[in-house]
Design a protein around this motif. Structure first.
Motif, mmCIF file in Angstrom:
data_model
loop_
_atom_site.group_PDB
_atom_site.id
_atom_site.type_symbol
_atom_site.label_atom_id
_atom_site.label_comp_id
_atom_site.label_asym_id
_atom_site.label_seq_id
_atom_site.Cartn_x
_atom_site.Cartn_y
_atom_site.Cartn_z
ATOM 1 N N GLN A 78 0.823 -1.213 0.000
ATOM 2 C CA GLN A 78 0.000 0.000 0.000
ATOM 3 C C GLN A 78 0.855 1.261 0.000
ATOM 4 O O GLN A 78 0.603 2.196 -0.765
ATOM 5 N N ILE A 79 1.858 1.298 0.838
ATOM 6 C CA ILE A 79 2.680 2.502 0.929
ATOM 7 C C ILE A 79 3.493 2.694 -0.342
ATOM 8 O O ILE A 79 3.693 3.828 -0.817
ATOM 9 N N MET A 80 3.947 1.611 -0.952
ATOM 10 C CA MET A 80 4.701 1.686 -2.195
ATOM 11 C C MET A 80 3.857 2.319 -3.300
ATOM 12 O O MET A 80 4.283 3.267 -3.981
ATOM 13 N N ASN A 81 2.632 1.835 -3.474
ATOM 14 C CA ASN A 81 1.758 2.346 -4.535
ATOM 15 C C ASN A 81 1.336 3.784 -4.262
ATOM 16 O O ASN A 81 1.257 4.612 -5.181
ATOM 17 N N THR A 82 1.060 4.107 -2.998
ATOM 18 C CA THR A 82 0.621 5.454 -2.659
ATOM 19 C C THR A 82 1.726 6.480 -2.896
ATOM 20 O O THR A 82 1.479 7.570 -3.431
ATOM 21 N N MET A 83 2.943 6.138 -2.517
ATOM 22 C CA MET A 83 4.064 7.061 -2.705
ATOM 23 C C MET A 83 4.302 7.340 -4.191
ATOM 24 O O MET A 83 4.516 8.493 -4.590
ATOM 25 N N ILE A 84 4.232 6.314 -5.016
ATOM 26 C CA ILE A 84 4.441 6.510 -6.453
ATOM 27 C C ILE A 84 3.287 7.314 -7.047
ATOM 28 O O ILE A 84 3.491 8.164 -7.929
ATOM 29 N N ARG A 85 2.072 7.075 -6.570
ATOM 30 C CA ARG A 85 0.911 7.836 -7.071
ATOM 31 C C ARG A 85 1.084 9.329 -6.785
ATOM 32 O O ARG A 85 0.850 10.169 -7.664
ATOM 33 N N PHE A 86 1.483 9.656 -5.571
ATOM 34 C CA PHE A 86 1.665 11.062 -5.237
ATOM 35 C C PHE A 86 2.869 11.665 -5.951
ATOM 36 O O PHE A 86 2.850 12.847 -6.325
ATOM 37 N N TYR A 87 3.914 10.879 -6.153
ATOM 38 C CA TYR A 87 5.071 11.421 -6.870
ATOM 39 C C TYR A 87 4.721 11.696 -8.328
ATOM 40 O O TYR A 87 5.188 12.687 -8.912
ATOM 41 N N SER A 88 3.883 10.855 -8.911
ATOM 42 C CA SER A 88 3.415 11.119 -10.269
ATOM 43 C C SER A 88 2.629 12.430 -10.316
ATOM 44 O O SER A 88 2.798 13.245 -11.235
ATOM 45 N N GLY A 89 1.782 12.643 -9.296
ATOM 46 C CA GLY A 89 1.063 13.906 -9.224
ATOM 47 C C GLY A 89 1.997 15.086 -9.027
ATOM 48 O O GLY A 89 1.765 16.182 -9.560
ATOM 49 N N ALA A 90 3.075 14.881 -8.270
ATOM 50 C CA ALA A 90 4.056 15.942 -8.051
ATOM 51 C C ALA A 90 4.742 16.331 -9.353
ATOM 52 O O ALA A 90 4.986 17.522 -9.616
ATOM 53 N N ARG A 91 5.033 15.350 -10.182
ATOM 54 C CA ARG A 91 5.652 15.643 -11.481
ATOM 55 C C ARG A 91 4.715 16.484 -12.340
ATOM 56 O O ARG A 91 5.148 17.431 -13.019
ATOM 57 N N ASP A 92 3.431 16.145 -12.331
ATOM 58 C CA ASP A 92 2.453 16.927 -13.098
ATOM 59 C C ASP A 92 2.352 18.349 -12.555
ATOM 60 O O ASP A 92 2.279 19.319 -13.328
#
Length: 456
Positions: free
Chosen positions: A360-374
């Motif tokens: 869960q933490i792995m997927n959530t961190m990548i999801r937010f980092y993708s949003g950070a890139r945008d």
């Protein structure tokens, strides 16, 4: 009559590091024949002497790779075949030692002439003797342990370009990985890189459980082709006979492929894509497929460096490697990219041998980092940013600083806790979209008086 007692002196041609000699068939059925891969001793009246290996048989014409190169070799030379393929020393005494590409010691240690020898380049392990990957190799590198876990018996490369600190990353993994034995293969290294690996292993106190096979850039190209086979042969014996968890590190497989291309051109083989030989895929696969987790014994894990000339991932070497290996770590700008990296075996360990919140933490961190890139792209184009965009940008900065930098070293459990801490600093509970029981258990409560947001 044994080949060891017969010298063949009809040298037909010398091209690059290749020597071609005529070897007539034996006069009787009991006579020994020259076999593919056999070793030979090449001697010249001038005093030149070198080992060589048979790489092609065409009727009576035998082609050999001369290990020390053919500089100083004339057509007056003679060849004496030894009747066996290339062998490498295998015993507990090889630990803490450095060997050249021809298998001879490269350090000032005691001689190993009396130690047992094993043949290199043997077949891969029988699939029936292999176990399904189920154990994690901890490296204390958060972008590996948390987001793309390295698994025992995995074969995986680090894709990078010239100038990136891939050797520093490889050395760190070799030092920090929870492996019993590390076998290092250096392919076309400059002396500074070889010295870097040697000093790092010694200073970290792991050299006593390390074996190094090194071919320097100034050494003959032919020896470069032997290093992976010697390293893997020794690693496999430690895994099978000693039950050790062995990690094999090799840098750089593109230099290995270039050596194959150079030898292929000298043999007048028909080139394929960009001058590489048509068997590039099968030659790489033969080495990578040595990785295995043995039902009876230990395991053999392979981590290599594959440089991409010009950053081109479609280059034949990384392109073929991607079809063989189980993912890749993509290193650029001094960081491991979470989007370009992939471990296809991580599902065998994430949440099974690691903590329950890992997936869960792995997927959530990548999801937010993708949003950070945008959000960073919106900021670069001067768009208006929302309050949530500002928090995403802050999260992206913290993510790069705390996890992506390859100098960061942190155990897995502390890394997972730091992930929760980072989420708590940037987002509200209801924005996480994670399981409530995990949030209740792991999300820290921040001091209300402490500022949650910082300047982006």
């Amino acid at each position: 009559m044994s080949h060891t007692l017969v010298r063949y002196s009809k040298v037909v041609e010398i091209v690059g590091d290749l020597l071609k000699v005529l070897v007539p068939p034996p006069v009787s059925e009991q006579g020994q024949r020259v076999a593919f891969g056999d070793l030979g001793m090449v001697e010249d009246p001038s005093g030149f002497k070198s080992m060589a290996r048979v790489i092609r048989l065409e009727g009576e014409l035998v082609s050999l790779q001369v290990f020390s190169g053919t500089k100083g070799l004339s057509t007056q030379a003679s060849v004496r075949f030894l009747g066996h393929p290339m062998r490498v020393t295998y015993s507990p005494n090889v630990l803490g030692r450095v060997f050249r590409g021809d298998g001879t010691p490269f350090d000032n240690g005691p001689g190993l002439a009396q130690d047992p020898k094993i043949e290199i380049d043997g077949p891969s392990a029988n699939p029936a003797r292999r176990s399904l990957a189920s154990k994690m190799v901890r490296t204390d590198v958060p972008m590996i342990d948390i987001f793309n876990s390295l698994v025992e018996s995995q074969k995986i490369p680090i894709f990078s370009v010239a100038g990136e600190p891939y050797n520093a990353l490889l050395a760190r993994i070799g030092i920090q990985a929870d492996a019993d034995i590390v076998v290092f293969g250096g392919l076309g290294l400059i002396f500074d890189d070889y010295h870097f690996f040697l000093r790092r292993f010694e200073d970290a106190g792991v050299f006593a459980r390390t074996v190094m096979f090194v071919n320097l850039a100034s050494d003959p190209v032919v020896e470069r082709l032997l290093v992976p086979d010697m390293a893997l042969a020794v690693a496999e014996r430690f895994a099978v006979e000693e039950g050790k968890r062995v990690l094999v590190l090799m840098s750089d497989m593109t230099a290995y492929a270039d050596a194959m291309k150079e030898v292929g051109i000298a043999m007048e083989a028909v080139p394929s894509n960009r001058g590489y030989m048509g068997d590039l895929y099968s030659q790489l696969a033969r080495r990578y497929e040595k990785a295995a987790d043995f039902k009876v014994g230990g395991s053999l894990t392979i981590l290599t460096v594959t440089t991409m000339p010009g950053g081109d991932v479609t280059h034949p070497v990384p392109d073929n490697t991607g079809y063989i290996t189980e993912g890749q770590f993509y290193l650029h700008d001094g960081m491991l990219d979470p989007f370009g990296s992939l471990s296809r075996l991580k599902q065998h360990v994430v949440g099974k041998v690691t903590r329950e919140d890992h997936s869960q933490i792995m997927n959530t961190m990548i999801r937010f980092y993708s949003g950070a890139r945008d959000a960073e792209q919106k900021q670069a184009m001067a768009f208006d940013l929302s309050e949530f965009d500002i928090r995403l940008i802050r999260f992206g900065n913290l993510f790069r600083e705390r996890f992506m930098d390859i100098d960061v070293s942190i155990p897995l459990e502390k890394g997972l806790d730091l992930c929760w801490q980072t989420l708590a600093e940037c987002f509200n509970r209801d924005e996480l979209l994670m399981k409530e029981n995990l949030i209740d258990k792991y999300l820290p409560t921040l001091d209300e008086d402490a500022p949650v947001l910082a300047a982006a």
